[in-house]
Scaffold this motif. Structure first.
Motif, PDB file in Angstrom:
ATOM      1  N   LYS A   1       0.830  -1.202   0.000  1.00 20.45           N
ATOM      2  CA  LYS A   1       0.000   0.000   0.000  1.00 20.45           C
ATOM      3  C   LYS A   1       0.867   1.255   0.000  1.00 20.45           C
ATOM      4  O   LYS A   1       1.950   1.270   0.572  1.00 20.45           O
ATOM      5  CB  LYS A   1      -0.899   0.031   1.239  1.00 20.45           C
ATOM      6  CG  LYS A   1      -2.133  -0.806   1.143  1.00 20.45           C
ATOM      7  CD  LYS A   1      -3.061  -0.493   2.305  1.00 20.45           C
ATOM      8  CE  LYS A   1      -4.441  -1.031   2.037  1.00 20.45           C
ATOM      9  NZ  LYS A   1      -5.393  -0.585   3.036  1.00 20.45           N
TER      10      LYS A   1
ATOM     11  N   LYS B   1     -17.073   9.153  -4.854  1.00 22.18           N
ATOM     12  CA  LYS B   1     -17.177   8.054  -3.885  1.00 22.18           C
ATOM     13  C   LYS B   1     -16.397   6.832  -4.370  1.00 22.18           C
ATOM     14  O   LYS B   1     -15.662   6.195  -3.597  1.00 22.18           O
ATOM     15  CB  LYS B   1     -18.641   7.681  -3.665  1.00 22.18           C
ATOM     16  CG  LYS B   1     -19.415   8.678  -2.852  1.00 22.18           C
ATOM     17  CD  LYS B   1     -20.874   8.253  -2.757  1.00 22.18           C
ATOM     18  CE  LYS B   1     -21.730   9.361  -2.183  1.00 22.18           C
ATOM     19  NZ  LYS B   1     -23.163   9.008  -2.193  1.00 22.18           N
TER      20      LYS B   1
ATOM     21  N   VAL C   1     -12.548   7.425  -4.096  1.00 22.57           N
ATOM     22  CA  VAL C   1     -12.060   7.357  -2.716  1.00 22.57           C
ATOM     23  C   VAL C   1     -12.108   5.920  -2.192  1.00 22.57           C
ATOM     24  O   VAL C   1     -11.159   5.458  -1.554  1.00 22.57           O
ATOM     25  CB  VAL C   1     -12.837   8.323  -1.800  1.00 22.57           C
ATOM     26  CG1 VAL C   1     -12.499   8.088  -0.339  1.00 22.57           C
ATOM     27  CG2 VAL C   1     -12.540   9.773  -2.180  1.00 22.57           C
ATOM     28  N   LEU C   2     -13.189   5.197  -2.467  1.00 23.28           N
ATOM     29  CA  LEU C   2     -13.285   3.804  -2.014  1.00 23.28           C
ATOM     30  C   LEU C   2     -12.172   2.952  -2.612  1.00 23.28           C
ATOM     31  O   LEU C   2     -11.567   2.130  -1.917  1.00 23.28           O
ATOM     32  CB  LEU C   2     -14.654   3.219  -2.351  1.00 23.28           C
ATOM     33  CG  LEU C   2     -15.805   3.724  -1.492  1.00 23.28           C
ATOM     34  CD1 LEU C   2     -17.145   3.193  -2.023  1.00 23.28           C
ATOM     35  CD2 LEU C   2     -15.622   3.316  -0.030  1.00 23.28           C
ATOM     36  N   HIS C   3     -11.881   3.132  -3.889  1.00 23.73           N
ATOM     37  CA  HIS C   3     -10.792   2.362  -4.500  1.00 23.73           C
ATOM     38  C   HIS C   3      -9.449   2.741  -3.880  1.00 23.73           C
ATOM     39  O   HIS C   3      -8.649   1.866  -3.556  1.00 23.73           O
ATOM     40  CB  HIS C   3     -10.742   2.576  -6.016  1.00 23.73           C
ATOM     41  CG  HIS C   3      -9.589   1.843  -6.648  1.00 23.73           C
ATOM     42  ND1 HIS C   3      -9.638   0.493  -6.906  1.00 23.73           N
ATOM     43  CD2 HIS C   3      -8.353   2.273  -7.021  1.00 23.73           C
ATOM     44  CE1 HIS C   3      -8.475   0.114  -7.426  1.00 23.73           C
ATOM     45  NE2 HIS C   3      -7.687   1.180  -7.505  1.00 23.73           N
ATOM     46  N   LEU C   4      -9.211   4.032  -3.720  1.00 19.77           N
ATOM     47  CA  LEU C   4      -7.930   4.465  -3.173  1.00 19.77           C
ATOM     48  C   LEU C   4      -7.718   3.986  -1.747  1.00 19.77           C
ATOM     49  O   LEU C   4      -6.582   3.744  -1.340  1.00 19.77           O
ATOM     50  CB  LEU C   4      -7.783   5.984  -3.274  1.00 19.77           C
ATOM     51  CG  LEU C   4      -7.586   6.496  -4.703  1.00 19.77           C
ATOM     52  CD1 LEU C   4      -7.588   8.012  -4.725  1.00 19.77           C
ATOM     53  CD2 LEU C   4      -6.311   5.939  -5.314  1.00 19.77           C
ATOM     54  N   LYS C   5      -8.790   3.817  -0.994  1.00 20.38           N
ATOM     55  CA  LYS C   5      -8.656   3.288   0.371  1.00 20.38           C
ATOM     56  C   LYS C   5      -8.139   1.853   0.365  1.00 20.38           C
ATOM     57  O   LYS C   5      -7.582   1.399   1.357  1.00 20.38           O
ATOM     58  CB  LYS C   5      -9.999   3.354   1.097  1.00 20.38           C
ATOM     59  CG  LYS C   5     -10.355   4.744   1.564  1.00 20.38           C
ATOM     60  CD  LYS C   5     -11.713   4.711   2.254  1.00 20.38           C
ATOM     61  CE  LYS C   5     -11.876   5.828   3.229  1.00 20.38           C
ATOM     62  NZ  LYS C   5     -13.161   5.738   3.941  1.00 20.38           N
ATOM     63  N   THR C   6      -8.295   1.134  -0.745  1.00 15.97           N
ATOM     64  CA  THR C   6      -7.781  -0.237  -0.828  1.00 15.97           C
ATOM     65  C   THR C   6      -6.303  -0.272  -1.176  1.00 15.97           C
ATOM     66  O   THR C   6      -5.663  -1.297  -1.006  1.00 15.97           O
ATOM     67  CB  THR C   6      -8.558  -1.082  -1.866  1.00 15.97           C
ATOM     68  OG1 THR C   6      -8.284  -0.599  -3.184  1.00 15.97           O
ATOM     69  CG2 THR C   6     -10.046  -1.077  -1.585  1.00 15.97           C
TER      70      THR C   6
ATOM     71  N   ALA D   1      -4.101   2.558  -0.376  1.00 20.70           N
ATOM     72  CA  ALA D   1      -3.344   3.560   0.383  1.00 20.70           C
ATOM     73  C   ALA D   1      -3.783   3.556   1.842  1.00 20.70           C
ATOM     74  O   ALA D   1      -4.949   3.311   2.145  1.00 20.70           O
ATOM     75  CB  ALA D   1      -3.556   4.951  -0.206  1.00 20.70           C
ATOM     76  N   GLU D   2      -2.840   3.831   2.717  1.00 16.53           N
ATOM     77  CA  GLU D   2      -3.155   3.946   4.139  1.00 16.53           C
ATOM     78  C   GLU D   2      -4.015   5.180   4.407  1.00 16.53           C
ATOM     79  O   GLU D   2      -4.907   5.161   5.234  1.00 16.53           O
ATOM     80  CB  GLU D   2      -1.863   4.040   4.966  1.00 16.53           C
ATOM     81  CG  GLU D   2      -0.992   2.803   4.889  1.00 16.53           C
ATOM     82  CD  GLU D   2      -1.634   1.590   5.545  1.00 16.53           C
ATOM     83  OE1 GLU D   2      -2.335   1.755   6.561  1.00 16.53           O
ATOM     84  OE2 GLU D   2      -1.432   0.478   5.024  1.00 16.53           O
ATOM     85  N   HIS D   3      -3.704   6.278   3.704  1.00 18.18           N
ATOM     86  CA  HIS D   3      -4.422   7.541   3.891  1.00 18.18           C
ATOM     87  C   HIS D   3      -4.763   8.141   2.531  1.00 18.18           C
ATOM     88  O   HIS D   3      -3.932   8.098   1.618  1.00 18.18           O
ATOM     89  CB  HIS D   3      -3.574   8.549   4.674  1.00 18.18           C
ATOM     90  CG  HIS D   3      -3.076   8.029   5.973  1.00 18.18           C
ATOM     91  ND1 HIS D   3      -3.862   7.986   7.108  1.00 18.18           N
ATOM     92  CD2 HIS D   3      -1.879   7.496   6.319  1.00 18.18           C
ATOM     93  CE1 HIS D   3      -3.158   7.460   8.100  1.00 18.18           C
ATOM     94  NE2 HIS D   3      -1.954   7.154   7.653  1.00 18.18           N
ATOM     95  N   VAL D   4      -5.951   8.691   2.410  1.00 21.14           N
ATOM     96  CA  VAL D   4      -6.371   9.398   1.195  1.00 21.14           C
ATOM     97  C   VAL D   4      -6.666  10.838   1.586  1.00 21.14           C
ATOM     98  O   VAL D   4      -7.472  11.087   2.479  1.00 21.14           O
ATOM     99  CB  VAL D   4      -7.621   8.752   0.560  1.00 21.14           C
ATOM    100  CG1 VAL D   4      -8.073   9.539  -0.665  1.00 21.14           C
ATOM    101  CG2 VAL D   4      -7.354   7.286   0.204  1.00 21.14           C
TER     102      VAL D   4
END
Length: 145
Positions: A63, A95, A98-103, A105-108
């Protein structure tokens, strides 16, 4: 060129690693601590960014520590312009991004576009953004250890 134009180009994601750019400043501050990548796509909106997202940030491997996202200004262009995205679609795209990036990355961190006084431009936008956070010009920056 004017000072404000120069400052805006410094902030725009595709110019982030130019002298005085924001991505260059982050990379300098994190020297020997993190790798900094800039994936700026000037002129993009959330529709196009959502389409590219799985190719830019595949859900595999380590990540990223932080990913910044900056969309919204192009989405909010005048209806009929090629980059305009209706508010409902913008919200859905945001949405999903952001949901994809949360998978991956530790922080968005979501960066908002600046407010615009429509009357000063000769037109007005009849809506506001439903998020406390928005997006601006394209994918910003990802870094990790």
């Amino acid at each position: 060129r004017s000072r404000s134009r120069s400052r805006m180009q410094t902030l725009r994601s595709q110019y982030g690693f130019q002298e005085g750019g924001w991505a260059a400043a982050v990379a300098d501050a994190l020297t020997r601590k993190a790798d900094v990548y800039n994936r700026g796509y000037g002129g993009y909106n959330t529709r196009w960014g959502r389409h590219l997202l799985p190719h830019m940030f595949p859900a595999r491997g380590r990540k990223h520590l932080v990913v910044t996202v900056w969309f919204g200004a192009n989405d909010a262009s005048i209806p009929g312009e090629h980059a305009h995205v209706p508010l409902d679609e913008y919200a859905d795209n945001l949405k999903a991004i952001v949901l994809h990036l949360k998978t991956v990355a530790e922080h968005v961190i979501v960066i908002t576009p600046p407010p615009v006084l429509g009357s000063g431009l000769g037109f007005g936008l009849g809506f506001g953004f439903g998020f406390g956070l928005g997006f601006g010009f394209g994918f910003g920056l990802g870094f990790g250890f």
